[in-house]
Design an enzyme around this catalytic site. Structure first.
Site, mmCIF file in Angstrom:
data_model
loop_
_atom_site.group_PDB
_atom_site.id
_atom_site.type_symbol
_atom_site.label_atom_id
_atom_site.label_comp_id
_atom_site.label_asym_id
_atom_site.label_seq_id
_atom_site.Cartn_x
_atom_site.Cartn_y
_atom_site.Cartn_z
ATOM 1 N N GLU A 49 0.821 -1.220 0.000
ATOM 2 C CA GLU A 49 0.000 0.000 0.000
ATOM 3 C C GLU A 49 0.856 1.272 0.000
ATOM 4 O O GLU A 49 0.558 2.223 -0.709
ATOM 5 C CB GLU A 49 -0.959 -0.010 1.195
ATOM 6 C CG GLU A 49 -1.950 -1.183 1.191
ATOM 7 C CD GLU A 49 -2.826 -1.245 -0.061
ATOM 8 O OE1 GLU A 49 -3.029 -0.199 -0.711
ATOM 9 O OE2 GLU A 49 -3.295 -2.346 -0.392
ATOM 10 N N HIS A 91 -5.688 -5.744 -10.739
ATOM 11 C CA HIS A 91 -5.268 -6.817 -9.833
ATOM 12 C C HIS A 91 -5.201 -8.160 -10.548
ATOM 13 O O HIS A 91 -4.663 -9.120 -10.003
ATOM 14 C CB HIS A 91 -6.239 -6.956 -8.660
ATOM 15 C CG HIS A 91 -6.287 -5.766 -7.772
ATOM 16 N ND1 HIS A 91 -7.027 -4.650 -8.068
ATOM 17 C CD2 HIS A 91 -5.673 -5.500 -6.608
ATOM 18 C CE1 HIS A 91 -6.872 -3.755 -7.105
ATOM 19 N NE2 HIS A 91 -6.068 -4.240 -6.207
HETATM 20 ZN ZN ZN Z 1 -2.738 -2.234 -4.707
#
Ligand code: ZN
Length: 307
Positions: free
Chosen positions: A133, A230
């Site tokens: 993150e 993703h």
């Molecule tokens: Zn990410």
């Protein structure tokens, strides 16, 4: 990391931050942890400030240690001062929301949910989660990669790449011993052994009744046009795994970091292959990576069908 609304939120947060960016003030790269007390808002109560000793709450200490490890990796391995390279204080938030099944960087804060204990447990339990993150923050301050299609997949892969390297930095591992799994430490007990993504073998991270089957492709043969970042990030994750296996994880991280600083907000896979090859030549000449690095990089992109 998980749902569509969140991704949209991050996307807006990233662009908003870029547009309203004030010149960074030189800081001390401090770490501060807030307890959000299960409210849906951040910075509710400061529970562990810079240089404070451990506190009673285990997840606050895990968050503090993970953010410290991330800052240290960027400083020691990549020569970067915090996320903005100007010593930005890194705020971490634990106990965000109720049974919140995610963790995210909102453009200025790291936020950890507790998980619902069905799919995920507390997101402070795996250092590659905050490593991932916070790297979205680094990307925001460097290449400024967008969040759609191949560009988005590059953004996502870069976060997995640095997250995995931070995990190795903390555990004293290298490419040959590391499991190359992302998030295996935050899977709930019923999903023990599963992970969120596999960088070595994209598409094999999980296969069970609760989550279904890992949809990541490991080469352009499985690329999903305009797909979820993703999903397509598996292709680039595997490229990095192949490079790291040959050059070592930290030289490979230096190469990827140099590449990131020379990419731009709309860069796609082929651009990355080109820039990474150029960086490999420069870094090999300077003795930062092994002499065969240009061939290693070209072979890795070639293997997944990018040229
Ligand atoms: Zn990410």
């Amino acid at each position: 990391m998980a749902d569509q609304a969140l991704r949209q939120q991050r996307k807006s947060a990233t662009y908003a931050t870029l547009q309203t960016l004030t010149p960074p003030q030189p800081g001390k790269s401090d770490i501060a942890i807030y307890d959000d007390q299960n409210q849906w808002t951040v910075n509710v109560q400061l529970i562990r400030g810079p240089d404070d000793p451990p506190v009673a709450a285990q997840n606050a200490n895990l968050a503090y240690d993970a953010l410290t490890a991330t800052r240290k990796f960027y400083h020691d391995v990549l020569g970067r001062e915090s996320i903005d390279n100007a010593g930005l204080t890194i705020d971490g938030n634990v106990n965000f929301g109720v049974q919140y099944d995610n963790a995210f960087w909102d453009g200025s804060e790291m936020v950890f949910g507790n998980g619902d204990n069905v799919i995920f447990k507390d997101f402070t339990n795996d250092v590659d989660v905050p490593g991932h993150e916070l790297t979205h923050g680094v990307t925001q301050y460097t290449a400024g990669l967008g969040y759609t299609d191949q560009t988005g997949a590059l953004n996502e892969a870069t976060s997995d790449i640095m997250g995995a390297c931070i995990d190795q930095y903390v555990s004293g591992q290298d490419a040959g011993t590391f499991n190359w799994l992302i998030g295996e430490g935050v899977m709930a007990d019923d999903l023990y052994g599963e992970a969120i993504r596999s960088m070595a073998h994209p598409g094999t991270a999980y296969d069970d009744p609760l989550l279904g089957k890992d949809p990541q492709p490991d080469s352009m043969a499985g690329y999903v046009p305009n797909g979820d970042p993703h999903v397509n990030s598996g292709i680039i994750n595997r490229v990095f795994y192949l490079i790291a296996t040959d050059l070592g994880s930290f030289p490979a991280a230096k190469l990827w970091y140099a590449t990131l600083q020379n990419l731009w907000p709309t860069a796609v896979f082929a651009d990355t292959a080109h820039v990474a090859s150029e960086m490999a030549r420069i870094l090999a000449r300077d003795g930062v990576v092994a002499r065969q690095a240009p061939q290693t990089v070209r072979a890795a992109f070639h293997e997944v069908g990018i040229s």
